[in-house]
Design an enzyme around this catalytic site. Structure first.
Site, PDB file in Angstrom:
ATOM      1  N   ASP A 108       3.138  -0.111 -17.099  1.00 52.36           N
ATOM      2  CA  ASP A 108       2.640   0.830 -16.114  1.00 52.36           C
ATOM      3  C   ASP A 108       2.299   2.088 -16.907  1.00 52.36           C
ATOM      4  OD1 ASP A 108       1.839   2.190 -13.912  1.00 52.36           O
ATOM      5  OD2 ASP A 108       3.545   1.621 -12.682  1.00 52.36           O
TER       6      ASP A 108
HETATM    7  C1  BGC Z   1       0.886   3.083 -10.986  1.00 51.53           C
HETATM    8  C2  BGC Z   1       0.210   1.762 -11.249  1.00 51.53           C
HETATM    9  C3  BGC Z   1      -1.237   2.011 -11.554  1.00 51.53           C
HETATM   10  C4  BGC Z   1      -1.332   2.937 -12.761  1.00 51.53           C
HETATM   11  C5  BGC Z   1      -2.740   3.261 -13.174  1.00 51.53           C
HETATM   12  C6  BGC Z   1       0.653   4.086 -12.095  1.00 51.53           C
HETATM   13  O1  BGC Z   1       1.105   5.339 -11.740  1.00 51.53           O
HETATM   14  O2  BGC Z   1       2.268   2.881 -10.800  1.00 51.53           O
HETATM   15  O3  BGC Z   1       0.350   0.913 -10.142  1.00 51.53           O
HETATM   16  O4  BGC Z   1      -1.895   0.801 -11.777  1.00 51.53           O
HETATM   17  O5  BGC Z   1      -0.703   4.167 -12.437  1.00 51.53           O
HETATM   18  O6  BGC Z   1      -3.360   4.056 -12.242  1.00 51.53           O
END
Ligand code: BGC
Length: 740
Positions: free
Chosen positions: A265
């Site tokens: 993530d």
């Molecule tokens: C989220 C993810 C997301 C990523 C990119 C993170 O803060 O938890 O689900 O895909 O950001 O935007």
């Protein structure tokens, strides 16, 4: 000619016909075996080039190997549409004018369809959009289990039941990947709350892990064939999920044989050694500054960049780690970015809008449908000819609900609001009063809105309700911070923004109220007895207003079923039945004290009735279930099967769809088991008077639990019961059988 000579001859002819092919390196030859190509590419790469594959080069891309013509990987959120283009090096939008997508309904709605066909349509359409936008990896779908109604991101997931989520996630992934776009299933694992998501350390039993929280991820890998998985932010048993030995190295890669990539993530990596050793492949989003002058920390400083290279060179971590990571990344690139056969995709088309509308309709749940006074017929569907003045009340009737919520926010080509959808059906009979407001800022909540503004909005709605023949209330949650939104949990179970007071006041002057709740979570309903008709709608995306209007008008007969339980009060939910260490934890650690009794498993086993149970959803018609029958009553061995059939008849006047559900429970067990667990479901369509026989197959696997001592799945011989019904509590027929 001998066989060998023949082959050589054929090869020679082939080279004469296609000299380019003769010189083409193996890794570029798409007719060759994927593993051969990966090994060939790997053998040509320097250590530096391999390491460069393992980390971001921009906010949403990672680099390839330019010297070898191996391309970059481009990623995008996910999971409800393709996010607007983001700047190279910041979260700001890139200001493109050609990136307005189709917003599909939130995944909670997809789960509420209980229909794998809808999931296939969803995956195909969103895959086409991602492909058109030249994305190689779409960051979704999300399958974290719904543990508490306070989790800010439940709307992005598929409910509280591992079987339901597993069945529905598979076609989404399969159809999406047919476009040469990888699914990135998230957030693996145990990211079940947003509060302290970056560091909370989850403790839980092996049973809860294997029986509740892992199955949908396993199905994504084994049945869906997912090409990538996103690690979660939180810690699990002391280690961050993005480089977690148990989750990634042991379970995902060793036990499940996952051959794809683990992507962090954004900002989920915290340690080079662990990232090197414990299963992380691509690091994204560490800090946010990258190449700007705001920070010294640039992409080459990522944990899996120069620090990793140094450790490899110094022999502090084995070279086999980088070969494994690079192989996985090459596999992902060959499957997506360097797949010359993938289709071109399509974007924001009418077909996709149609898919969004259909899924929105199939997932909308009719929770309650009674008459305002006991003498007349149910309030829904709304026959426009009966009313002169229909008042729509509530901010969600006009608010854009594709905005907000965090990374799933979308810039859309079109968004039909509920008000616009209702106007399209009922014309100028519709009048509107906002009734309450919530503001738009991420951090707004009711305290920031002057009381005088709220008072006058409420007074206006009440005055208009007095004059109206019917009130359609469109409220619920929204995607503000601490509502249904990433990076924070809800703070209360009740409706926000003074809605309960507003609803009570409107009901005092007009009892003819249809309530349309828009949310991704259960909410408290203190007014439940006074509101005759309640529809649970979700964040329905581009065509939401049409979907809602079609359901309310009866153009479409509702057939959605709840993918999670609605407790009467928060403490009726398993996670909240214990002290703060169960939820939300002490900011460092938390313990899943309800263990395997998540959602309806808790309500059933503890005999705590839900306000609306898992699997519940009404229709404008009625269904009669006949007696169920089994072809035998004993499962004799591992390969044995029992086939259960049940006739279901449409006993009303309109065509409708019913989700026939099969639950199984063990009568007496040596270990704790829920009263029953979902093991099968079929959505069928029936014309008035029509009957269909639905059949289920019960296998020994359906009777198993995870034995902690054995560290494996096991079924104990004994008596079991199959429950067949229209929801987890509306059981129409049961059957007993024995496992020998
Ligand atoms: C989220 C993810 C997301 C990523 C990119 C993170 O803060 O938890 O689900 O895909 O950001 O935007």
């Amino acid at each position: 000619m001998k066989k060998q000579t023949l082959i050589l001859f054929a090869l020679a002819v082939c080279c004469m016909v296609n000299p380019a092919r003769a010189q083409q390196p193996v890794y570029l030859d798409e007719s060759r075996d994927l593993e051969e190509r990966v090994q060939d590419a790997l053998s040509r790469m320097t250590l530096e080039e391999k390491v460069k594959l393992c980390h971001a080069q921009s906010k949403f891309s990672s680099g390839g190997v330019p010297r070898l013509g191996i391309t970059e990987l481009w990623m995008s959120d996910g999971p409800h549409g393709v996010r607007e283009e983001i700047q190279w090096n910041s979260w700001g939008n890139a200001g493109w004018t050609n990136d307005s997508c189709t917003a599909f309904p939130a995944l909670t709605c997809l789960a509420a369809t209980w229909d794998p066909e809808m999931s296939a349509l969803y995956g195909r359409a969103i895959g086409e959009e991602a492909r058109y936008r030249r994305k190689d990896v779409l960051l979704g779908p999300g399958v974290n289990i719904y543990r508490t109604p306070l989790n800010g991101r439940n709307f992005e997931y598929m409910g509280e039941d591992p079987h339901l989520a597993s069945v529905l996630v598979v076609p989404y992934i399969q159809e999406m990947q047919k476009n040469g776009v990888a699914a990135c299933v998230k957030h693996y694992a145990l990211n079940n709350q947003e509060l302290w998501r970056g560091h909370i350390d989850v403790e839980l039993s092996d049973r809860a892990l294997y029986e509740i929280y892992l199955p949908a991820f396993k199905a994504s890998v084994h049945e869906g064939g997912a090409w990538s998985i996103m690690g979660a932010y939180n810690k699990v048993r002391g280690q961050h999920a993005c480089h977690n030995e148990l989750l990634l190295q042991k379970i995902l890669k060793q036990d499940w044989g996952f051959d794809g990539c683990v992507i962090t993530d954004w900002g989920g990596a915290h340690d080079t050694r662990e990232a090197a050793l414990y299963g992380l492949d691509i690091e994204m989003g560490s800090y946010t500054n990258g190449l700007t002058s705001e920070s010294e920390f640039n992409y080459d400083d990522y944990y899996l960049a120069r620090p990793y290279l140094d450790m490899l060179k110094n022999g502090e971590v084995p070279l086999s780690t980088i070969d494994d990571k690079a192989s996985r990344i090459l596999r992902l690139i060959f499957r997506t970015a360097m797949n010359s056969q993938r289709p071109w995709g399509s974007f924001a088309t009418e077909e996709h809008a149609e898919v969004a509308r259909r899924i929105g309709e199939e997932g909308t749940v009719l929770l309650k449908n009674a008459a305002p006074d006991k003498k007349t017929s149910p309030l829904l569907p709304i026959d426009g000819s009966k009313y002169d003045r229909i008042l729509v009340v509530g901010e969600n009737a006009t608010r854009s609900l594709t905005q907000g919520g965090g990374s799933s926010e979308l810039k859309v080509k079109e968004e039909i609001s509920p008000l616009a959808g209702l106007q399209a059906v009922y014309g100028d009979k519709i009048v509107y009063a906002k009734g309450y407001m919530s503001g738009r800022s991420m951090y707004s909540n009711i305290e920031e809105i002057p009381a005088s503004v709220m008072d006058s909005l409420r007074a206006d709605a009440v005055a208009q309700a007095r004059e109206a023949d019917l009130v359609i209330y469109v409220g619920g949650l929204n995607k503000n911070h601490q509502q249904d939104c990433e990076a924070g949990d809800r703070i209360t179970y009740g409706l926000p923004f003074g809605q309960n007071e507003l609803i009570e006041e409107v009901l005092q002057v007009n009892k003819n109220m249809v309530m349309v709740l828009i949310s991704g979570n259960a909410v408290e309903m203190p007014w439940i007895k006074k509101v005759p008709a309640i529809v649970q709608s979700w964040y329905l995306g581009s065509q939401g207003g049409h979907s809602i209007a079609n359901i309310l008008s009866g153009e479409v007969n509702p057939s959605g079923k709840l993918p999670f339980s609605f407790p009467v009060k928060l403490s009726d939910n398993g996670a909240h039945a214990f002290d703060y260490m169960s939820y939300p934890g002490d900011s460092i650690r938390q313990i899943y004290k309800e263990d395997i009794l998540v959602g309806y498993r808790w309500h059933d086993t503890k005999k705590i009735p839900a306000l609306f149970p898992f699997g519940h959803g009404l229709s404008y018609t009625t269904f009669a279930y006949g007696k169920s029958q089994a072809d035998k009553v004993t499962l004799a061995g591992a390969d044995d099967r029992i086939v259960v059939t049940v006739p279901v008849r449409n006993t009303g006047n309109v065509t409708g769809k019913e989700v026939v559900q099969l639950y199984i429970g063990e009568e007496k067990s040596a270990v704790l088991r829920p009263v029953k667990e979902l093991k099968g479901f079929h959505k069928i369509e029936l014309q008035p008077g029509e009957e269909k026989v639905v059949s289920f197959t019960i296998e020994p696997e359906d009777l198993m639990y995870f034995d902690e001592d054995l560290h494996d799945w096991k079924a104990d011989p004994g008596k079991f019961k199959a429950y067949i019904g229209s929801s987890s509590t509306d059981i129409r027929s049961t059957l007993s059988f024995v496992l020998q």
